[in-house]
Design a protein around this motif. Structure first.
Motif, short mmCIF file in Angstrom:
data_model
loop_
_atom_site.label_atom_id
_atom_site.label_comp_id
_atom_site.label_asym_id
_atom_site.label_seq_id
_atom_site.Cartn_x
_atom_site.Cartn_y
_atom_site.Cartn_z
N ALA A 286 90.34 20.17 -64.46
CA ALA A 286 89.24 20.35 -63.54
C ALA A 286 87.89 19.40 -63.95
O ALA A 286 86.79 19.48 -63.17
N GLY A 287 87.61 19.07 -65.14
CA GLY A 287 86.47 18.65 -65.60
C GLY A 287 85.38 19.48 -66.20
O GLY A 287 84.32 19.08 -66.41
N LEU A 288 85.99 20.61 -66.46
CA LEU A 288 84.79 21.51 -67.11
C LEU A 288 84.66 21.33 -68.47
O LEU A 288 85.58 20.91 -69.27
N SER A 289 83.47 21.68 -69.12
CA SER A 289 83.26 21.85 -70.54
C SER A 289 82.96 23.36 -70.63
O SER A 289 82.44 24.06 -69.82
N PHE A 290 83.69 23.82 -71.84
CA PHE A 290 83.54 25.64 -72.04
C PHE A 290 84.11 25.39 -73.23
O PHE A 290 84.80 24.50 -74.08
N HIS B 98 83.92 29.07 -56.29
CA HIS B 98 83.01 30.15 -56.83
C HIS B 98 81.73 29.53 -57.69
O HIS B 98 80.74 29.74 -57.59
N LEU B 99 82.43 28.64 -58.81
CA LEU B 99 81.14 28.16 -59.66
C LEU B 99 80.38 27.21 -58.84
O LEU B 99 79.31 27.21 -59.39
N LEU B 100 80.84 26.42 -58.24
CA LEU B 100 79.95 25.48 -57.30
C LEU B 100 79.00 26.26 -56.38
O LEU B 100 77.90 25.79 -56.51
N ALA B 101 79.72 27.36 -55.66
CA ALA B 101 78.87 27.94 -54.71
C ALA B 101 77.52 28.78 -55.57
O ALA B 101 76.72 28.84 -54.88
N HIS B 102 77.65 29.06 -56.93
CA HIS B 102 76.67 29.50 -57.64
C HIS B 102 76.22 28.73 -58.30
O HIS B 102 75.39 29.29 -59.36
N LYS B 103 76.27 27.36 -58.40
CA LYS B 103 75.43 26.43 -59.07
C LYS B 103 75.79 26.75 -60.55
O LYS B 103 74.78 25.82 -61.40
N VAL B 104 76.72 27.02 -60.88
CA VAL B 104 77.02 27.13 -62.36
C VAL B 104 77.53 25.47 -62.69
O VAL B 104 77.03 25.20 -63.99
N LEU C 291 81.02 16.20 -64.05
CA LEU C 291 80.45 17.40 -63.25
C LEU C 291 79.31 17.69 -64.02
O LEU C 291 79.05 17.71 -65.34
N ILE C 292 78.30 18.22 -63.25
CA ILE C 292 77.04 18.74 -63.88
C ILE C 292 77.20 20.13 -64.23
O ILE C 292 77.65 20.98 -63.27
N GLN C 293 76.95 20.62 -65.47
CA GLN C 293 77.04 21.96 -65.75
C GLN C 293 75.68 22.52 -65.99
O GLN C 293 74.94 21.97 -66.85
N TRP D 27 78.49 32.20 -68.46
CA TRP D 27 79.35 32.73 -67.38
C TRP D 27 80.82 32.62 -67.78
O TRP D 27 81.37 31.68 -68.32
N VAL D 28 81.48 34.00 -67.98
CA VAL D 28 82.58 34.35 -68.62
C VAL D 28 83.60 34.51 -67.29
O VAL D 28 83.50 35.10 -66.58
N VAL D 29 84.81 33.65 -67.86
CA VAL D 29 85.92 33.70 -66.80
C VAL D 29 86.99 34.59 -67.40
O VAL D 29 87.66 33.98 -68.45
#
Length: 207
Positions: free
Chosen positions: A26-30, A189-195, A4-6, A71-73
């Motif tokens: 989900a492939g996220l870096s955080f 939501h993260l995809l919709a806001h291009k995070v 994924l592109i972050q 971006w804090v979840v």
């Protein structure tokens, strides 16, 4: 490339290993930064949507103060049976009581999540509900399970992704929601806001 592109720094405001695992899958870096919010301070009024979003937002805001660019979840998961909140059991007897209530019945699991980015004035909350049906439990099954120590840091006294998995007859709704975070809704939501974004993969070849 399938990674994924972050486009933004992502922080999970929770020390839950289950939520961490789900976001990694989900492939996220955080990064992980646990909030200092006291969940016990929030009174249960019988409204699961308000209860979970209030706590999720409080957790996200608590961490976002020190991470305004990120971006804090934040998230909060509860188990509700016949309008009663089943939290984390505080004793063997309490775990036994909860499992007895869940036996052969259907309960609801709610996760409220919040996404906050202070420097962008972004605040979002959502609640996801799943229905979970237990098989009828024999007393020796309950006694075995409470002896494993697995129930004691879990809402409702069970872990769907752990040893308690064989108690589960069916799940109506999101499985990851029951584990602790509705990954589909968070990612949407993260995809919709291009995070985060999807990499270019080229056109599919027709056959």
């Amino acid at each position: 490339m399938t990674t994924l592109i972050q486009n933004g720094l992502l922080v999970l405001a929770s020390a839950s290993p289950r939520r961490k695992y789900l976001l990694e899958q989900a492939g996220l870096s955080f990064t992980v930064q646990e909030s200092s919010v006291d969940e016990a301070a929030e009174p249960w009024t019988g409204n699961p949507e308000k209860y979970t979003t209030t706590l999720a937002l409080a957790k996200a805001n608590d961490v976002a103060v020190a991470r305004p660019d990120s971006w804090v979840v934040g998230a909060d998961t509860i188990v509700v049976m016949d309008g009663d909140l089943l939290g984390k059991p505080d004793s063997v007897a309490d775990a036994r009581r909860m499992l007895g209530r869940l036996s052969g019945a259907t309960h609801r699991v709610y996760t409220g999540f919040a996404v906050v980015c202070r420097n962008r004035d972004h605040v979002y909350t959502e609640v996801v509900e799943s229905q979970v049906t237990f098989k009828p439990l024999f007393n020796d099954e309950i006694e075995w399970y409470v002896s494993t120590r697995e129930p004691y840091d879990k809402a409702g006294a069970y872990a769907i992704q752990g040893l308690g998995t064989f108690f589960i007859q069916s799940v109506n709704g999101s499985y990851t929601n029951v584990v602790g975070l509705p990954v589909c809704e968070v990612m949407t939501h993260l995809l919709a806001h291009k995070v985060v974004g999807l990499p270019r993969t080229g056109k599919l070849q027709s056959t």
